[in-house]
Structures are given as C-alpha cells and as structure tokens.
Design a protein around this motif. Structure first.
Motif, short mmCIF file in Angstrom:
data_model
loop_
_atom_site.label_atom_id
_atom_site.label_comp_id
_atom_site.label_asym_id
_atom_site.label_seq_id
_atom_site.Cartn_x
_atom_site.Cartn_y
_atom_site.Cartn_z
N ARG A 27 41.36 31.87 43.10
CA ARG A 27 42.32 30.79 43.30
C ARG A 27 42.06 29.65 42.33
O ARG A 27 42.99 29.00 41.85
N ALA A 30 43.57 30.74 39.10
CA ALA A 30 45.03 30.79 39.16
C ALA A 30 45.65 29.39 39.17
O ALA A 30 46.72 29.18 38.60
N THR A 31 44.99 28.45 39.84
CA THR A 31 45.54 27.10 39.96
C THR A 31 45.15 26.19 38.80
O THR A 31 45.81 25.18 38.55
N ASP A 105 44.65 25.50 50.20
CA ASP A 105 44.61 26.66 49.31
C ASP A 105 44.01 27.88 50.01
O ASP A 105 44.32 29.02 49.64
N ARG A 131 49.16 26.69 51.58
CA ARG A 131 50.12 26.46 50.52
C ARG A 131 50.78 27.78 50.15
O ARG A 131 50.29 28.85 50.54
N ASP A 133 50.76 29.71 47.74
CA ASP A 133 49.94 30.72 47.07
C ASP A 133 48.54 30.80 47.68
O ASP A 133 47.56 31.07 47.00
N GLU A 249 46.83 37.48 51.73
CA GLU A 249 47.32 36.67 50.62
C GLU A 249 48.84 36.65 50.63
O GLU A 249 49.47 37.60 51.10
N THR A 250 49.40 35.56 50.11
CA THR A 250 50.85 35.50 49.99
C THR A 250 51.31 36.51 48.95
O THR A 250 50.54 36.96 48.09
N GLN A 251 52.56 36.88 49.00
CA GLN A 251 53.07 37.95 48.15
C GLN A 251 52.90 37.65 46.67
O GLN A 251 52.74 38.53 45.86
N GLY A 252 52.89 36.38 46.31
CA GLY A 252 52.78 36.03 44.90
C GLY A 252 51.36 35.84 44.41
O GLY A 252 51.15 35.54 43.25
N THR A 253 50.37 36.03 45.29
CA THR A 253 48.98 35.80 44.93
C THR A 253 48.38 37.07 44.37
O THR A 253 48.59 38.16 44.93
N ASP A 254 47.63 36.97 43.28
CA ASP A 254 46.97 38.14 42.71
C ASP A 254 45.98 38.71 43.70
O ASP A 254 45.22 37.99 44.35
#
Length: 256
Positions: A27, A30-31, A105, A131, A133, A249-254
C-alpha cells in the motif's frame, strides 16, 4: 532467529505479521505515501498496533476495555511511538461513533468476530472504515482447530458437539461464541464487497506441540516457526488451524 520486529509470541503471530507487513508495504508503494492510516478494531493493548506504528504508520486502536487502552498507551510510550498510536474506547457495533467512515488505508480486525452478535455486521463496519483502495486483515477462531484440540484432549463428545454446532461451540462452558471455517470467513469478506487476496491457517501446529519440546530442543523454535509459515498457505491445513487469517482487498487493489 525470529524477526525482532514481529510481535511477541512469534509462533502465534508470525504468519499474520508477515502477511500484514507485506500488505502494508504494497500500500505504501501504491499510494506513494511513507505513512499509512491504520485502524485496529478490538486492538486491545497493542500487540499489532505498536509494531505497525514502529513501521512508521499512524494507528488508531478501538477497544471497549479502558484497562487495555491504558496498557496500549504505556506500551506505545515504551516503544517510542506514542505520537503515532491513538486509543479510543468503543466497539465494532458502534465503530462510527468514534472513528470516521472511509478514513483508513488498512483495517485490522483480529479476534473480534468471535465475540460480536453479528459477525457479518462486524465485517461490513470494518470494510466501511476503509478508503477505496484499502486492505482488511481479518483473524478469527477456526472451527477445525477447536474440534481437533477437544478430540486430542479426550473430550470426544465436545468435539462432536463443536463439529455439528452452527457456531462451532463445544458446549455451555465454551468461552468462544463463534468459530469459523475458511469458507465462511471468505464469504463474509466477499459479502462486504472485498475480494479475498489470501487465506492462511494460523497456529496449525503451535498449540499441539508440547511447550517443553520447543523450549529445550536446540533449534526447535525456529524449525517449528518455519513449519508454521510453510503450512499456513496450504488449504490442506486450513481445516485444522486454531485461527484463520483472511486478507481482503478492494477490487482495484493489487493482490499479493
């Protein structure tokens, strides 16, 4: 030797800590932020919150026990992270009376679902605190581990009772209100809108091996720790783990 950054009682926490630390590191990348906002729901005296803060993250711990929060404050001060750890009194049911929605996060929900009246609501609240992501670390008591433990202790009727009980309880004297299978926990996470990135069995062997063997046999602790870490990711051992860890994890998170 076990990583000194791991929480104490590494045999019981090492698998969860490794998965959690990796998720937080991803994270951060990514952030592009060095410090994340982390919520530890039911975090007690800070077994995970303080090590997470030592990584540089800001941690809010929500717990109903004033004594636990006092111990958290003392532990954070001793670790030199008092400025990054905040404790507030509350519970999962009334989570948003004390913290904001969508402000974190990562959310840790460790050892909480066993004791709430509505586990699905508990997971939904944890997810609502994330959040878009964000990452959820969910740890709960495993059904199979309890059945195996009762059977090995010679309490065969209690093992049978737990195996057939909807909540996985072995009797009236059972202090744990709910236990789960890996499939049940995964369904709760998916039902709350996250995808399951990883499932691990925790304390597959640690609760079954005599403590005297680990304490006196040279190299036994390190070997057992390695065995736990290797078995944790294998679905074959999820059914006998004392605890189960699910990373959502959210769908958009690696993914991991």
């Amino acid at each position: 030797m076990p990583d000194p950054m791991r929480p104490r009682a590494s045999l019981r926490t090492a698998v969860v800590w490794d998965v959690l630390q990796d998720a937080l590191d991803r994270r951060v990348k990514a952030t592009g932020r060095e410090s994340l906002d982390v919520l530890d729901s039911g975090g007690g005296s800070g077994n995970f919150a303080v090590p997470v803060a030592r990584l540089g993250h800001r941690v809010t711990v929500v717990d109903p026990s004033p004594n636990a929060l006092f111990a958290l404050e003392r532990r954070a001060a001793e670790a030199g992270v008092a400025d990054r750890v905040r404790g507030v009194q509350g519970d999962t049911h009334g989570l948003f009376d004390v913290v904001e929605r969508g402000g974190y996060d990562a959310v840790l929900c460790h050892g909480v679902l066993e004791y709430v009246d509505d586990p699905a609501e508990g997971v939904r609240n944890a997810v609502a605190a994330l959040r878009p992501d964000g990452v959820l670390s969910l740890l709960a008591a495993g059904l199979g581990g309890a059945v195996l433990a009762r059977a090995l202790a010679g309490h065969f009727k209690e093992a049978q009772q737990a195996l057939g009980d909807p909540d996985g309880r072995w009797g009236e004297g059972d202090p744990v209100p709910h236990r789960f299978t890996a499939e049940q926990l995964a369904a709760l996470v998916e039902g709350a809108g996250l995808r399951v990135a990883a499932v691990h069995g925790v304390r597959v062997f640690a609760d079954l091996v005599p403590g005297v063997l680990v304490d006196t046999e040279p190299g036994a602790l390190e070997a057992l720790l390695k065995l736990e870490e290797t078995a944790a990711a294998s679905p074959a051992f999820h059914a006998v783990a004392t605890q189960l860890h699910v990373l959502g994890e959210t769908q958009g998170t690696d993914g991991a």
